[in-house]
Design a protein around this motif. Sequence first.
Motif, PDB file in Angstrom:
ATOM      1  N   HIS A 191      -0.992  -8.469  -0.423  1.00 39.27           N
ATOM      2  CA  HIS A 191      -1.994  -7.426  -0.214  1.00 39.27           C
ATOM      3  C   HIS A 191      -3.062  -7.899   0.784  1.00 39.27           C
ATOM      4  CE1 HIS A 191      -0.174  -5.681  -3.798  1.00 39.27           C
ATOM      5  NE2 HIS A 191      -0.834  -4.572  -3.547  1.00 39.27           N
TER       6      HIS A 191
ATOM      7  N   ASN B 153       4.263  -0.864   2.213  1.00 41.20           N
ATOM      8  CA  ASN B 153       5.561  -0.237   2.037  1.00 41.20           C
ATOM      9  C   ASN B 153       6.638  -0.880   2.906  1.00 41.20           C
ATOM     10  OD1 ASN B 153       7.489   1.796   1.203  1.00 41.20           O
ATOM     11  ND2 ASN B 153       7.145   2.775   3.174  1.00 41.20           N
ATOM     12  N   LEU B 154       6.315  -1.137   4.159  1.00 46.13           N
ATOM     13  CA  LEU B 154       7.321  -1.606   5.111  1.00 46.13           C
ATOM     14  C   LEU B 154       7.416  -3.131   5.206  1.00 46.13           C
ATOM     15  CD1 LEU B 154       6.708   1.013   7.927  1.00 46.13           C
ATOM     16  CD2 LEU B 154       8.726   0.830   6.486  1.00 46.13           C
TER      17      LEU B 154
ATOM     18  N   GLY C  50       5.972  -5.328   2.700  1.00 48.33           N
ATOM     19  CA  GLY C  50       5.716  -6.003   1.430  1.00 48.33           C
ATOM     20  C   GLY C  50       6.766  -7.029   1.061  1.00 48.33           C
TER      21      GLY C  50
ATOM     22  N   CYS D 180      -1.746  -7.718   4.322  1.00 46.88           N
ATOM     23  CA  CYS D 180      -1.646  -6.353   4.838  1.00 46.88           C
ATOM     24  C   CYS D 180      -2.995  -5.793   5.291  1.00 46.88           C
ATOM     25  CB  CYS D 180      -1.027  -5.436   3.780  1.00 46.88           C
ATOM     26  SG  CYS D 180       0.747  -5.702   3.545  1.00 46.88           S
TER      27      CYS D 180
ATOM     28  N   ALA E  79      -1.480   1.115   3.274  1.00 49.50           N
ATOM     29  CA  ALA E  79      -0.362   1.571   2.450  1.00 49.50           C
ATOM     30  C   ALA E  79       0.967   1.452   3.199  1.00 49.50           C
ATOM     31  CB  ALA E  79      -0.594   3.021   2.020  1.00 49.50           C
ATOM     32  N   ALA E  80       0.967   1.782   4.493  1.00 45.47           N
ATOM     33  CA  ALA E  80       2.199   1.718   5.282  1.00 45.47           C
ATOM     34  C   ALA E  80       2.690   0.285   5.413  1.00 45.47           C
ATOM     35  CB  ALA E  80       1.968   2.328   6.661  1.00 45.47           C
TER      36      ALA E  80
ATOM     37  N   GLU F 174       6.750   5.575   8.999  1.00 46.15           N
ATOM     38  CA  GLU F 174       8.139   5.906   8.662  1.00 46.15           C
ATOM     39  C   GLU F 174       8.265   7.416   8.523  1.00 46.15           C
ATOM     40  OE1 GLU F 174      11.627   4.599   5.481  1.00 46.15           O
ATOM     41  OE2 GLU F 174       9.531   4.032   5.137  1.00 46.15           O
TER      42      GLU F 174
END
Length: 218
Positions: free
Chosen positions: A144, A200-201, A203, A147, A196-197, A76
């Motif tokens: 988690h 964030n996107l 989740g 991801c 992490a990305a 992002e």
Amino acid sequence: SEMIANKKTDWKDLRVIELKAFHCEEYGIERAGSESDTGFVDVKLNTIATGTIDDFYRKFDGVIGTGQENRIIPYELPKRELGHIELDTFHRSDENIEKLERWWTKLEGANFQIECDHLRQHVQSWYNNKIDVIRDDFDSDEVHRQCLIRIDHIMIRFALVRAIMRQADSFMATGVVELNQSDFDYADLIGDYVYAARLNLFGNMLSQHAVQSEAQQK
């Protein structure tokens, strides 16, 4: 390419190809007409798609849980108020571009089986550490875990490409690539970022999918 140039774009025809491309799986083609190709091909597709955040969520609407969300590397862009790079401060390096084109020409079509046991072990250790954190700090939260899927593949691929580009000539001559600590560190950087990305996107979308799946099972 733009993620959605036409707001009526239907991604259904592309989703199967995108899913199979990650592992270069076979895809069957059967079309009418003597001049059309028919048969199976190994799907090799590597794309960079851009669009707004709304386009992003539209693309993945209804497909969370199919595996498509863990086959990409999302990024992002910073908010506009953070500013942009001034054109006069950005210097295009023709020399670097020529190097990339030269490496690409050398590596295109190359077929090597690369031994990278140490890298696989390192990535597995990274993954195990993340699973431990998820268990201890997030009560084994399924979002988690989701991801993390396929990040190990992404870490290995990025680290190998980096190492190969650093020693392209010797690699093409011998088929052997030497990995050092900086490659392992780079793999960790890629893994941490992608993890992490995705959180964030994806989740919220993964959480909603988990709730819906649980409701359907009851």
